[in-house]
Scaffold this active site. Structure first.
Site, PDB file in Angstrom:
ATOM      1  N   SER A 165       0.843  -1.197   0.000  1.00 42.96           N
ATOM      2  CA  SER A 165       0.000   0.000   0.000  1.00 42.96           C
ATOM      3  C   SER A 165       0.872   1.238   0.000  1.00 42.96           C
ATOM      4  O   SER A 165       1.686   1.452   0.895  1.00 42.96           O
ATOM      5  CB  SER A 165      -0.900   0.026   1.232  1.00 42.96           C
ATOM      6  OG  SER A 165      -1.409   1.338   1.390  1.00 42.96           O
ATOM      7  N   ASP A 220      -4.914   3.586  -1.720  1.00 39.75           N
ATOM      8  CA  ASP A 220      -5.974   3.875  -0.759  1.00 39.75           C
ATOM      9  C   ASP A 220      -6.521   5.277  -0.972  1.00 39.75           C
ATOM     10  O   ASP A 220      -5.852   6.266  -0.674  1.00 39.75           O
ATOM     11  CB  ASP A 220      -5.421   3.739   0.665  1.00 39.75           C
ATOM     12  CG  ASP A 220      -5.168   2.293   1.024  1.00 39.75           C
ATOM     13  OD1 ASP A 220      -6.134   1.510   0.991  1.00 39.75           O
ATOM     14  OD2 ASP A 220      -4.012   1.932   1.331  1.00 39.75           O
ATOM     15  N   HIS A 259      -1.333  -1.275  -4.217  1.00 41.17           N
ATOM     16  CA  HIS A 259      -2.612  -0.972  -3.559  1.00 41.17           C
ATOM     17  C   HIS A 259      -2.702   0.529  -3.296  1.00 41.17           C
ATOM     18  O   HIS A 259      -1.833   1.100  -2.633  1.00 41.17           O
ATOM     19  CB  HIS A 259      -2.690  -1.767  -2.255  1.00 41.17           C
ATOM     20  CG  HIS A 259      -4.004  -1.665  -1.542  1.00 41.17           C
ATOM     21  ND1 HIS A 259      -5.097  -2.415  -1.897  1.00 41.17           N
ATOM     22  CD2 HIS A 259      -4.396  -0.901  -0.493  1.00 41.17           C
ATOM     23  CE1 HIS A 259      -6.110  -2.129  -1.089  1.00 41.17           C
ATOM     24  NE2 HIS A 259      -5.711  -1.194  -0.227  1.00 41.17           N
ATOM     25  N   MET A 305     -11.463  -6.075   5.383  1.00 41.99           N
ATOM     26  CA  MET A 305     -10.709  -5.164   6.249  1.00 41.99           C
ATOM     27  C   MET A 305     -10.397  -5.872   7.572  1.00 41.99           C
ATOM     28  O   MET A 305     -11.281  -6.414   8.217  1.00 41.99           O
ATOM     29  CB  MET A 305     -11.515  -3.889   6.528  1.00 41.99           C
ATOM     30  CG  MET A 305     -11.762  -3.007   5.321  1.00 41.99           C
ATOM     31  SD  MET A 305     -10.308  -2.637   4.318  1.00 41.99           S
ATOM     32  CE  MET A 305      -9.247  -1.839   5.521  1.00 41.99           C
ATOM     33  N   ASP A 356      -6.748  -6.710   4.219  1.00 41.85           N
ATOM     34  CA  ASP A 356      -6.178  -5.363   4.277  1.00 41.85           C
ATOM     35  C   ASP A 356      -6.171  -4.812   5.698  1.00 41.85           C
ATOM     36  O   ASP A 356      -7.229  -4.592   6.290  1.00 41.85           O
ATOM     37  CB  ASP A 356      -7.007  -4.447   3.355  1.00 41.85           C
ATOM     38  CG  ASP A 356      -6.397  -3.061   3.194  1.00 41.85           C
ATOM     39  OD1 ASP A 356      -5.277  -2.837   3.700  1.00 41.85           O
ATOM     40  OD2 ASP A 356      -7.045  -2.212   2.551  1.00 41.85           O
ATOM     41  N   HIS A 386      -8.484   1.048  -3.920  1.00 39.53           N
ATOM     42  CA  HIS A 386      -9.424   0.815  -2.817  1.00 39.53           C
ATOM     43  C   HIS A 386     -10.115   2.134  -2.500  1.00 39.53           C
ATOM     44  O   HIS A 386      -9.503   3.032  -1.921  1.00 39.53           O
ATOM     45  CB  HIS A 386      -8.608   0.276  -1.620  1.00 39.53           C
ATOM     46  CG  HIS A 386      -9.394   0.073  -0.371  1.00 39.53           C
ATOM     47  ND1 HIS A 386      -8.777  -0.150   0.854  1.00 39.53           N
ATOM     48  CD2 HIS A 386     -10.734   0.035  -0.131  1.00 39.53           C
ATOM     49  CE1 HIS A 386      -9.710  -0.303   1.786  1.00 39.53           C
ATOM     50  NE2 HIS A 386     -10.898  -0.191   1.220  1.00 39.53           N
ATOM     51  N   MET A 418     -12.293   4.318  -0.426  1.00 35.73           N
ATOM     52  CA  MET A 418     -12.948   4.528   0.871  1.00 35.73           C
ATOM     53  C   MET A 418     -13.661   5.869   0.780  1.00 35.73           C
ATOM     54  O   MET A 418     -13.277   6.856   1.406  1.00 35.73           O
ATOM     55  CB  MET A 418     -11.903   4.507   1.989  1.00 35.73           C
ATOM     56  CG  MET A 418     -11.424   3.099   2.302  1.00 35.73           C
ATOM     57  SD  MET A 418      -9.864   3.069   3.185  1.00 35.73           S
ATOM     58  CE  MET A 418      -8.747   3.183   1.789  1.00 35.73           C
ATOM     59  N   MET A 460      -9.168   8.041   0.105  1.00 34.49           N
ATOM     60  CA  MET A 460     -10.010   8.389   1.261  1.00 34.49           C
ATOM     61  C   MET A 460     -10.569   9.798   1.082  1.00 34.49           C
ATOM     62  O   MET A 460      -9.834  10.713   0.710  1.00 34.49           O
ATOM     63  CB  MET A 460      -9.175   8.357   2.538  1.00 34.49           C
ATOM     64  CG  MET A 460      -8.467   7.038   2.767  1.00 34.49           C
ATOM     65  SD  MET A 460      -7.497   7.118   4.272  1.00 34.49           S
ATOM     66  CE  MET A 460      -6.757   5.474   4.256  1.00 34.49           C
TER      67      MET A 460
HETATM   68  C1  DX5 Z   1      -6.441   1.293   5.685  1.00 33.49           C
HETATM   69  C2  DX5 Z   1      -6.008   0.998   4.285  1.00 33.49           C
HETATM   70  C3  DX5 Z   1      -4.897   0.039   4.181  1.00 33.49           C
HETATM   71  C4  DX5 Z   1      -3.611   0.515   4.817  1.00 33.49           C
HETATM   72  C5  DX5 Z   1      -2.853  -0.699   5.213  1.00 33.49           C
HETATM   73  O1  DX5 Z   1      -7.538   2.132   5.640  1.00 33.49           O
HETATM   74  O2  DX5 Z   1      -7.094   0.461   3.543  1.00 33.49           O
HETATM   75  O3  DX5 Z   1      -4.665  -0.362   2.845  1.00 33.49           O
HETATM   76  O4  DX5 Z   1      -2.824   1.298   3.981  1.00 33.49           O
HETATM   77  O5  DX5 Z   1      -1.754  -0.293   5.938  1.00 33.49           O
HETATM   78  P1  DX5 Z   1      -1.038  -1.249   6.991  1.00 33.49           P
HETATM   79  O6  DX5 Z   1      -0.524  -2.434   6.250  1.00 33.49           O
HETATM   80  O7  DX5 Z   1       0.037  -0.381   7.537  1.00 33.49           O
HETATM   81  O8  DX5 Z   1      -2.079  -1.634   8.030  1.00 33.49           O
HETATM   82 ZN    ZN Z   2      -6.616  -0.412   1.537  1.00 32.64          ZN
END
Ligand code: DX5
Ligand code: ZN
Length: 218
Positions: A10, A37, A35, A139, A177, A68, A70, A39
């Site tokens: 990620s 993320d 990956h 998750m 994840d 991903h 969010m 947000m």
């Molecule tokens: C959390 C994200 C993850 C995050 C994982 O909201 O969806 O993808 O980046 O990070 P680690 O591996 O550090 O938990």
């Molecule tokens: Zn993620």
């Protein structure tokens, strides 16, 4: 033959001051996917990066982009993420009123469609859509931040989902994840995961590329 786990680092834990360097490192590594993320500060209590940054990442990355979302109303941005270069697009079950329509649209855009479940969302909520989904992103932390602790209950959830997929004779992939590290990855694989996301475990290590190689050897 034993198939090694798919590893998706990620970028949330990468150096945002020099993303190009980290992406080039990942290109040279054994990482399978990248990956990303996304947000929005509404669905989750944090804001990360958006479409122009994904576009820039696409320019340098030789790996598939596993995006991903969010965000609320993710259906509004399906085409934009395709244009930006996403190969896989995952939306949250909790954010989609018309999940089947959204999954169909993602596939029509030529991407693999993923659905993500928060740690408390019943696995059984996937029963009537599992055949249509390419990937389920389970998750194992509450989404919003990297570097959180793995919620152990997620292991049972992986197994429950694996059983559902087998019952349906589906080929849906299970990706896990949050809080994945060398301390729990074997249990996650044994529980039935096909793929893991790793942010802090990779970018917080002295040698990120070696950490990815370690995960791939299991
Ligand atoms: C959390 C994200 C993850 C995050 C994982 O909201 O969806 O993808 O980046 O990070 P680690 O591996 O550090 O938990
Ligand atoms: Zn993620």
């Amino acid at each position: 033959m034993h198939q090694s786990v798919i590893v998706a680092p990620s970028l949330l834990s990468a150096n945002f001051g020099n993303l190009e360097a980290d992406i080039r490192m990942l290109n040279e590594s054994k990482a399978d996917w990248l990956h990303l993320d996304i947000m929005d500060g509404v669905f989750v209590p944090n804001i990360s990066f958006g479409i122009p940054v994904v576009k820039a990442i696409r320019k340098y990355s030789e790996k598939p982009l596993d995006t991903h979302l969010m965000i609320v109303q993710p259906e509004r941005y399906i085409h934009a993420f395709r244009e930006a270069g996403s190969d896989m697009l995952t939306v949250h079950w909790e954010a989609c009123t018309h999940l089947h329509r959204t999954v169909t649209q993602i596939k029509e855009e030529g991407m693999l469609a993923g659905v993500s479940l928060n740690p408390h969302t019943p696995i059984s909520g996937l029963e009537d859509i599992i055949d249509d989904v390419n990937l389920v992103l389970l998750m194992s932390v509450n989404p919003g931040f990297g570097g959180q602790k793995f919620i152990t209950r997620a292991l049972h959830r992986i197994t429950e989902l694996r059983e559902m997929i087998e019952r349906h004779h589906a080929d849906t992939l299970i990706e896990v994840d949050g809080g994945v590290s060398r301390d729990n990855i074997q249990q996650i694989i044994d529980a039935g995961a096909d793929a893991v996301v790793a942010g802090n475990a990779v970018f917080g290590s002295q040698d990120p590329s070696a950490e990815i190689a370690y995960m791939k050897r299991l």
